[in-house]
Design a protein around this motif. Sequence first.
Motif, PDB file in Angstrom:
ATOM      1  N   VAL A  63      -1.556  77.380 -10.004  1.00 28.34           N
ATOM      2  CA  VAL A  63      -1.359  78.006  -8.698  1.00 28.34           C
ATOM      3  C   VAL A  63      -0.063  77.518  -8.059  1.00 28.34           C
ATOM      4  O   VAL A  63       0.717  78.313  -7.519  1.00 28.34           O
ATOM      5  N   VAL A  64       0.193  76.220  -8.114  1.00 22.89           N
ATOM      6  CA  VAL A  64       1.419  75.668  -7.515  1.00 22.89           C
ATOM      7  C   VAL A  64       2.652  76.232  -8.207  1.00 22.89           C
ATOM      8  O   VAL A  64       3.619  76.652  -7.554  1.00 22.89           O
ATOM      9  N   ILE A  65       2.639  76.285  -9.536  1.00 27.34           N
ATOM     10  CA  ILE A  65       3.790  76.838 -10.274  1.00 27.34           C
ATOM     11  C   ILE A  65       3.979  78.316  -9.928  1.00 27.34           C
ATOM     12  O   ILE A  65       5.107  78.771  -9.698  1.00 27.34           O
ATOM     13  N   GLY A  66       2.860  79.059  -9.845  1.00 26.95           N
ATOM     14  CA  GLY A  66       2.941  80.465  -9.478  1.00 26.95           C
ATOM     15  C   GLY A  66       3.539  80.645  -8.092  1.00 26.95           C
ATOM     16  O   GLY A  66       4.363  81.544  -7.858  1.00 26.95           O
ATOM     17  N   LEU A  67       3.140  79.820  -7.148  1.00 30.80           N
ATOM     18  CA  LEU A  67       3.681  79.906  -5.799  1.00 30.80           C
ATOM     19  C   LEU A  67       5.169  79.558  -5.759  1.00 30.80           C
ATOM     20  O   LEU A  67       5.941  80.175  -5.023  1.00 30.80           O
ATOM     21  N   LEU A  68       5.569  78.582  -6.563  1.00 33.18           N
ATOM     22  CA  LEU A  68       6.988  78.206  -6.608  1.00 33.18           C
ATOM     23  C   LEU A  68       7.824  79.343  -7.200  1.00 33.18           C
ATOM     24  O   LEU A  68       8.932  79.631  -6.731  1.00 33.18           O
TER      25      LEU A  68
END
Length: 109
Positions: free
Chosen positions: A99-104
């Motif tokens: 999720v964090v990588i997707g948001l970045l």
Amino acid sequence: MQLIYSTSDLNFANRLARDLHAQGVETHVSNSHSSRMPGFGASFTPGFVGVWVIHENDLPVAHEVLIARGLIRPTDHQSPMSAPSKPGLSFLLAAIVVVVIGLLILGGP
């Protein structure tokens, strides 16, 4: 007097009250007078039928009957929330990283 069980099934409430009475527990079944269909003896309850224990000192015996019938769990079996297992924790951590990588990536320039 304390309510120990409620149901919409008058027959079940009466059976439970009989089981409690067999163990020496004096009970009262509330709403039983308004729960029978005239002439049929069948149970139909728009609300609930309560099974009440008359004397508070009978509550421990009543709880044992409820436990024996599988209607409640023993208090010692109600453990606090346990920590997640290692595989569950690994999955949760991996999901957070994705999720964090997707948001970045989506929030980038």
